[in-house]
Structures are given as structure tokens and as C-alpha cells.
Design a protein around this motif. Sequence first.
Motif, PDB file in Angstrom:
ATOM      1  N   LEU A   2       0.818  -1.205   0.000  1.00  0.00           N
ATOM      2  CA  LEU A   2       0.000   0.000   0.000  1.00  0.00           C
ATOM      3  C   LEU A   2       0.855   1.259   0.000  1.00  0.00           C
ATOM      4  O   LEU A   2       1.998   1.254   0.458  1.00  0.00           O
ATOM      5  N   ALA A   3       0.271   2.334  -0.491  1.00  0.00           N
ATOM      6  CA  ALA A   3       0.949   3.628  -0.492  1.00  0.00           C
ATOM      7  C   ALA A   3       1.108   4.129   0.942  1.00  0.00           C
ATOM      8  O   ALA A   3       0.324   3.778   1.824  1.00  0.00           O
ATOM      9  N   ARG A   4       2.106   4.957   1.158  1.00  0.00           N
ATOM     10  CA  ARG A   4       2.328   5.547   2.491  1.00  0.00           C
ATOM     11  C   ARG A   4       1.167   6.452   2.904  1.00  0.00           C
ATOM     12  O   ARG A   4       0.866   6.587   4.081  1.00  0.00           O
ATOM     13  N   PHE A   5       0.563   7.125   1.921  1.00  0.00           N
ATOM     14  CA  PHE A   5      -0.584   8.000   2.159  1.00  0.00           C
ATOM     15  C   PHE A   5      -1.317   8.146   0.839  1.00  0.00           C
ATOM     16  O   PHE A   5      -0.756   7.868  -0.228  1.00  0.00           O
ATOM     17  N   PRO A   6      -2.579   8.577   0.884  1.00  0.00           N
ATOM     18  CA  PRO A   6      -3.360   8.660  -0.356  1.00  0.00           C
ATOM     19  C   PRO A   6      -2.859   9.755  -1.298  1.00  0.00           C
ATOM     20  O   PRO A   6      -2.885  10.933  -0.961  1.00  0.00           O
ATOM     21  N   ILE A   7      -2.374   9.335  -2.448  1.00  0.00           N
ATOM     22  CA  ILE A   7      -1.933  10.234  -3.507  1.00  0.00           C
ATOM     23  C   ILE A   7      -1.849   9.410  -4.783  1.00  0.00           C
ATOM     24  O   ILE A   7      -1.612   8.203  -4.723  1.00  0.00           O
ATOM     25  N   THR A   8      -2.045  10.061  -5.914  1.00  0.00           N
ATOM     26  CA  THR A   8      -1.950   9.349  -7.188  1.00  0.00           C
ATOM     27  C   THR A   8      -0.625   9.670  -7.871  1.00  0.00           C
ATOM     28  O   THR A   8       0.023  10.683  -7.558  1.00  0.00           O
ATOM     29  N   ALA A   9      -0.256   8.842  -8.822  1.00  0.00           N
ATOM     30  CA  ALA A   9       0.952   9.103  -9.613  1.00  0.00           C
ATOM     31  C   ALA A   9       0.808  10.431 -10.349  1.00  0.00           C
ATOM     32  O   ALA A   9       1.780  11.194 -10.457  1.00  0.00           O
ATOM     33  N   TRP A  55       9.777   9.854  -6.199  1.00  0.00           N
ATOM     34  CA  TRP A  55       8.676  10.061  -5.255  1.00  0.00           C
ATOM     35  C   TRP A  55       7.628   8.948  -5.355  1.00  0.00           C
ATOM     36  O   TRP A  55       7.082   8.519  -4.347  1.00  0.00           O
ATOM     37  N   ARG A  56       7.358   8.467  -6.567  1.00  0.00           N
ATOM     38  CA  ARG A  56       6.406   7.347  -6.702  1.00  0.00           C
ATOM     39  C   ARG A  56       6.954   6.099  -6.030  1.00  0.00           C
ATOM     40  O   ARG A  56       6.220   5.324  -5.438  1.00  0.00           O
ATOM     41  N   ASN A  57       8.256   5.912  -6.096  1.00  0.00           N
ATOM     42  CA  ASN A  57       8.886   4.795  -5.401  1.00  0.00           C
ATOM     43  C   ASN A  57       8.750   4.971  -3.886  1.00  0.00           C
ATOM     44  O   ASN A  57       8.372   4.039  -3.175  1.00  0.00           O
ATOM     45  N   ALA A  58       9.073   6.167  -3.402  1.00  0.00           N
ATOM     46  CA  ALA A  58       9.054   6.430  -1.964  1.00  0.00           C
ATOM     47  C   ALA A  58       7.650   6.400  -1.370  1.00  0.00           C
ATOM     48  O   ALA A  58       7.469   5.999  -0.216  1.00  0.00           O
ATOM     49  N   ILE A  59       6.648   6.795  -2.151  1.00  0.00           N
ATOM     50  CA  ILE A  59       5.287   6.907  -1.616  1.00  0.00           C
ATOM     51  C   ILE A  59       4.401   5.750  -2.063  1.00  0.00           C
ATOM     52  O   ILE A  59       3.692   5.152  -1.251  1.00  0.00           O
ATOM     53  N   LEU A  60       4.423   5.451  -3.350  1.00  0.00           N
ATOM     54  CA  LEU A  60       3.526   4.434  -3.903  1.00  0.00           C
ATOM     55  C   LEU A  60       4.169   3.048  -4.004  1.00  0.00           C
ATOM     56  O   LEU A  60       3.515   2.096  -4.413  1.00  0.00           O
ATOM     57  N   MET A  61       5.444   2.959  -3.660  1.00  0.00           N
ATOM     58  CA  MET A  61       6.192   1.698  -3.699  1.00  0.00           C
ATOM     59  C   MET A  61       6.237   1.098  -5.102  1.00  0.00           C
ATOM     60  O   MET A  61       6.209  -0.109  -5.282  1.00  0.00           O
ATOM     61  N   GLU A  62       6.351   1.954  -6.129  1.00  0.00           N
ATOM     62  CA  GLU A  62       6.348   1.480  -7.518  1.00  0.00           C
ATOM     63  C   GLU A  62       7.628   0.770  -7.931  1.00  0.00           C
ATOM     64  O   GLU A  62       7.623   0.010  -8.875  1.00  0.00           O
ATOM     65  N   ARG A  63       8.721   1.060  -7.284  1.00  0.00           N
ATOM     66  CA  ARG A  63      10.021   0.459  -7.611  1.00  0.00           C
ATOM     67  C   ARG A  63      10.462   0.760  -9.042  1.00  0.00           C
ATOM     68  O   ARG A  63      11.042  -0.085  -9.713  1.00  0.00           O
TER      69      ARG A  63
END
Length: 135
Positions: A2-9, A55-63
Motif C-alpha cells: 500500500l501507499a504511504r498516504f493517499p496520492i496518485t501518480a 517520489w512514486r517509489n518512496a510513496i507508492l512503492m512502484e520500484r
Amino acid sequence: MLARFPITALQIDQVVAAFYRRIRVHPVLGPVFLGHVGTDHDSWQAHEAKIAAFWRNAILMERAYNGNPMQTHMQAGNVMADHFTPWLALFDQVLSEELPAETADSFSALAHRIGRGLRMGVEDVHKPAGAVPML
């Protein structure tokens, strides 16, 4: 995961784009970034895409990010510890304008935590040889 907090790419991309529009004209930070990114549109697009992936990696865990921000900042040569205060202030301003308050607050907290670490790394690299490192 899951994302760290609600936000979209898309929201992350918008924040990054708005932030770098302001960075390019900032009297202190602009020259530092221009020296590393360059002045052409393609270079800025590539830089923004890389930072958005960070930032997407750090927040959304996209790698999707492949890089080492600490090493990059420490080896830049002209990135100084006192650059992080205006950087974070400008980033916070963009966050508050681009995102809902709760999301902006969460993003800001993460940015400040990362910024503290980067600042310490930059401070250490500029210390004289043999000086005690920041812990």
C-alpha cells in the motif's frame, strides 16, 4: 504494498512539474539545478521524470526509480547544506497549492525527513578531513 498516504501518480507528477517550474527561476537554487540539469527542455523532462519516479517509489512503492540521491547530492560539489531550507520551503509551498491539506502534510513530512538525511550527507562531505561526522 500500500501507499504511504493517499496520492496518485498523476498528483506526484503535477507536484514535481510545478516545483521545477519554480526552481528554474529561483535566485539561489535555480543556478545550482541549471548547472546539473542544463537548460534544454529535454533535459528538464528527463530530470522531472526521474524525480517523479523517485517520489512514486518512496510513496507508492512502484520500484521504478533507479538511483542514489545521497551519492548524487554529495558528489554534486555545489550543493550546500543551506540549500535545503529554501528547497523545502518551496516544496512545501507547491505541496500546499497542488494537494489536499492532509496529503500535502504527509508528503511534506516525508520530504523533510529525506531532506534532513541529504543535508547531513552534504554537510559531512564539505567538512575538513578528519572532522567528526554528523550522527
